[in-house]
Structures are given as C-alpha cells and as structure tokens.
Scaffold this active site. Structure first.
Site, PDB file in Angstrom:
ATOM      1  N   ASN A 102       1.026  -1.181   0.216  1.00 46.49           N
ATOM      2  CA  ASN A 102      -0.074   0.474  -0.136  1.00 46.49           C
ATOM      3  C   ASN A 102       0.884   1.544   0.200  1.00 46.49           C
ATOM      4  OD1 ASN A 102      -2.639   1.986  -0.106  1.00 46.49           O
ATOM      5  ND2 ASN A 102      -3.573   0.088   0.941  1.00 46.49           N
ATOM      6  N   HIS A 128       3.306  -0.142  -2.419  1.00 46.33           N
ATOM      7  CA  HIS A 128       3.936  -1.423  -2.348  1.00 46.33           C
ATOM      8  C   HIS A 128       5.485  -1.436  -2.912  1.00 46.33           C
ATOM      9  CE1 HIS A 128      -0.293  -2.504  -2.880  1.00 46.33           C
ATOM     10  NE2 HIS A 128      -0.330  -2.667  -3.932  1.00 46.33           N
ATOM     11  N   HIS A 202      -1.460 -10.385  -3.006  1.00 52.13           N
ATOM     12  CA  HIS A 202      -1.831  -9.453  -3.152  1.00 52.13           C
ATOM     13  C   HIS A 202      -2.220  -9.836  -5.209  1.00 52.13           C
ATOM     14  CE1 HIS A 202      -2.955  -6.119  -6.479  1.00 52.13           C
ATOM     15  NE2 HIS A 202      -2.543  -5.237  -5.575  1.00 52.13           N
ATOM     16  N   TYR A 204      -4.925 -11.698  -7.097  1.00 52.35           N
ATOM     17  CA  TYR A 204      -6.977 -10.964  -7.767  1.00 52.35           C
ATOM     18  C   TYR A 204      -7.957 -12.240  -7.756  1.00 52.35           C
ATOM     19  CZ  TYR A 204      -5.155  -6.312  -9.510  1.00 52.35           C
ATOM     20  OH  TYR A 204      -4.072  -5.818  -9.779  1.00 52.35           O
ATOM     21  N   ASP A 274     -11.376   1.117  -3.395  1.00 48.68           N
ATOM     22  CA  ASP A 274     -10.021   0.496  -2.978  1.00 48.68           C
ATOM     23  C   ASP A 274      -9.322   1.018  -1.769  1.00 48.68           C
ATOM     24  OD1 ASP A 274      -7.004   0.027  -3.877  1.00 48.68           O
ATOM     25  OD2 ASP A 274      -7.260   1.288  -5.746  1.00 48.68           O
ATOM     26  N   GLU A 339      -6.386  -7.725   0.630  1.00 49.39           N
ATOM     27  CA  GLU A 339      -5.163  -7.488   1.190  1.00 49.39           C
ATOM     28  C   GLU A 339      -5.284  -7.065   2.349  1.00 49.39           C
ATOM     29  OE1 GLU A 339      -3.083  -4.675  -1.479  1.00 49.39           O
ATOM     30  OE2 GLU A 339      -4.837  -4.709  -2.475  1.00 49.39           O
TER      31      GLU A 339
END
Ligand code: GLA
Length: 374
Positions: A102, A128, A202, A204, A274, A339
């Site tokens: 982040n 990140h 991370h 998806y 987000d 996350e």
C-alpha cells in the site's frame, strides 16, 4: 524423471497424531530473469485435488485451482502462463508486495528524528515497496512438509537502502496448503535498523474462474464497522469512519456491484472500491476478516488474519490490456484483491497501529484464504 523433483509427502505421520491424506509438491523450471537468475514454479496439491502453483519470482501465486459445488475444478486467480509476462507488466498479480504494501504519502516519513525518502511510483506516492519491490525479486525457495500440509518457504534479504528504506530486513514467507482447503501464508522478518514493514499478498480472485467475467455479482462480507477514508491520492485522512449508511458497509453480504458506481466521494477517489477496512476486534490473533460467495459456482472464500486491516480493491484499473492465462483478457473489474495489512501510510499517521519493526523484534503475520462451497 529428469529435471523434475517430486516427493510425495508422508501419508501417515503418527508421531504428531494428525489426520494426514495424500499431498504432494513438485518443482519445475519457470525460466530465468533478464539478469540470468533461474526461477522455478512449485505445484502444491492437497488430498482433495486443490492445487496452487507458486513461483519464487516475486513469491507469486501463479494459479489456484479449487472445486465448485459440483466438484468442477477451476483456476480462480488472475495471472500469466509465462515468467516473461510477469517481468514485463503486471499489476502485482498474485505477488507478495513490500517492504510496505500500500501507500506512503509522497514516499516520505520520519523515524527516530531522521527523514527518509522512498522511491515514488504512484504519482507522488510510494506504492507496494516502490519501483523494484518484493514482487520483482527472486526469492530463495525451500519445499516444506508439515503433518497436515505441504508448503513453500521463500526467503529474501531486503538490503539497507533498498528503495530508500533503512535496515537489512531478512524476510520469510511460507505458503502452506492443507487438507482443509486453506492456503495459509505466514510472514516472519527481522531487521538490523528500525524500518516500516508491512508486506501483504496481492492475488486477484474471481471465484467463477479466471477470465470468466467480472466480479460484480460476488457477495462480499467484511468484518469491519469502520474504514479509513482517503484523499484523491488514496492516502488516508487519518479518520476511522463508520461504514454505516455508506457504500462501504459490507457488514452483511452484499454484491460488489450493488453500490460500486454510486456517486460517492470515496468511490470517485478509488474509481470504485480501493480502500482499507478497520477489522473489528483486532487483538493480533487470527480473526475473521472477510467472506466472499460466488452464486453461480457456489465457491466461498473466507479470509482470516492476524492483521488489523484489509484493503479491498475490485480491479478498477484492469482495462483489457493484460492478456492472461490461456489467452483470457482481463477487462474492468475481472478480479478483486483482499490484502491483509496494517493501514496505509501508517508511518505518517500517529494514531494508526505502528508498522515500525525494530532490531531484536520478530515480525509475524499470518493470513488464511479458505475455500469451500455452498
Ligand atoms: C493496490 C492499490 C490499487 C492498485 C493495485 C494495483 O491494491 O491499492 O490502487 O494500485 O494495487 O493496480
């Protein structure tokens, strides 16, 4: 079989008294990086046929295959077939991100009276881990067996000064796949100078199968009464805000798509979800964080963690430019990330739980992604 190492884990481990079924781990070449480092891909399989492929480039989960309610197996994570594609262009598919997962505002923080400047890679902010984060390095890999799981222990020495961070940090991430269909991720680290440290995973996910449409019908539940509102650069304002009456309220199962396009300032800033949610009842022990259900397949994913926060990102930046596994094109919101983490920009937020790892301490964090159907 040349070039291929296979060991079938113990079928019976009587001394630890646990139920043990058949499980295995295999290792194959995945190619090499531009600077000639060899990279492998490891396939972990449990007694139920659940399978995860992990590469030691970026500690990336390359695929995760789980059954639906009829027993049909599908790969439910986005990614690439080839190492070259991960090296070329990836929005962190499946990776471990760090040293700080982040954002850190403007890539700046002060620690023990000294100012530090990090690499900035997200407009003016640090994201990140910077330009070459943990997702873009080759980790040392060691296959592990525990009585109820098979796993891969990945180690990396993040050097003093890397991307602007202080201290040599020795980190290990151990992925374990057990016969309860849990992908268990354990993180440990030590440092020789105080440093912010906040790695996360991370992947998806698309529980209907990767490349198989968007994720807007997935029913999301997040165990959080509050979230950390952000500014236009997705940096927290410092507030912990109630989700009540906002599109951030996932205290009961709600389709991701139900409110994602609402005219809400936070959703405008995030271009959708987000954001970081503040998990209820955080005490550093394993705690339920989120549960996601995909109605057509019946797949459920539950997330448990020792961390205080979770970033829910719904693939707002996917735009069809990433052609993934099996030639699937990843369009807008074809995957979501959960996350587990400390809150974004904690080094600059005095009221957030600290992310500073000090010499003599051991960082530890555990997150489980658990799969079943209903
Ligand atoms: C994170 C961020 C998002 C985006 C993705 C990668 O989850 O919070 O804003 O940068 O990574 O595209």
């Amino acid at each position: 079989m040349l070039g291929r190492l296979l060991f079938v884990a113990a079928l019976f481990v009587s001394f630890c008294g646990c139920q043990s079924g058949q499980k295995s781990i295999t290792k194959d070449s995945f190619g090499s990086t531009g600077d000639g480092k060899k990279v492998d891909v490891y396939t972990l399989t449990n007694a139920n046929g659940v399978q995860v492929e992990i590469t030691n480039y970026g500690a990336i989960v390359v695929s995760l295959k789980v059954p639906d309610r009829n027993g049909e197996i599908a790969d439910i994570t986005l990614g690439y077939d080839k190492l070259e594609d991960y090296i070329k262009d990836t929005p962190y598919f499946g990776a471990i991100v760090g040293r700080y997962g982040n954002r850190i505002a403007k890539g700046k923080f002060t620690l023990d009276g000294k100012g530090y400047t990090l690499a900035t890679n997200n407009d003016e902010n640090h994201l990140h881990g910077g330009i070459k984060g943990y997702d873009k390095v080759v980790w040392e890999a060691e296959m592990v067996e525990r009585c109820d799981s098979v796993g891969l222990k990945l180690s990396y020495l993040s050097k003093d000064g890397e991307e602007g961070y202080p201290g040599n940090v020795q980190i290990t991430v151990t992925y374990l796949l057990n016969n309860d269909n849990e992908l268990d991720i354990e993180y440990h680290a030590t440092t020789d100078k105080a440093t912010p440290f906040n790695p996360t995973h991370h992947s998806y996910f698309n529980l209907a199968g990767q490349g198989n449409g968007d994720i807007l019908n997935h029913q999301m539940m997040i165990n959080a009464d509050r979230f950390t509102p952000v500014d236009a650069g997705l940096i927290p304002t410092g507030q912990l805000k109630s989700v009540k009456g906002t599109p951030m309220d996932f205290t009961t199962p709600t389709a991701i798509g139900k409110r994602v396009n609402q005219n809400d300032q936070q959703l405008v800033y995030g271009k959708g979800y987000d954001h970081n949610w503040v998990l209820n009842d955080w005490d550093g022990k394993m705690n339920s964080a989120a549960k996601v259900y995909e109605p057509t397949s019946g797949r459920v994913m539950e997330v448990l963690t020792t961390e205080p926060g979770i970033q829910f990102y719904c693939g707002n930046f996917l735009d069809g430019s990433n052609v993934g596994k099996g030639g699937k094109v990843y369009e807008h919101r074809f995957g979501f990330c959960l996350e587990t983490q400390h809150f974004p920009d904690s080094p600059n937020q005095k009221d957030f739980p600290s992310t500073i790892l000090k010499p003599g301490e051991t960082y530890s964090h555990r997150t489980i992604y658990k799969f079943y159907t209903k």
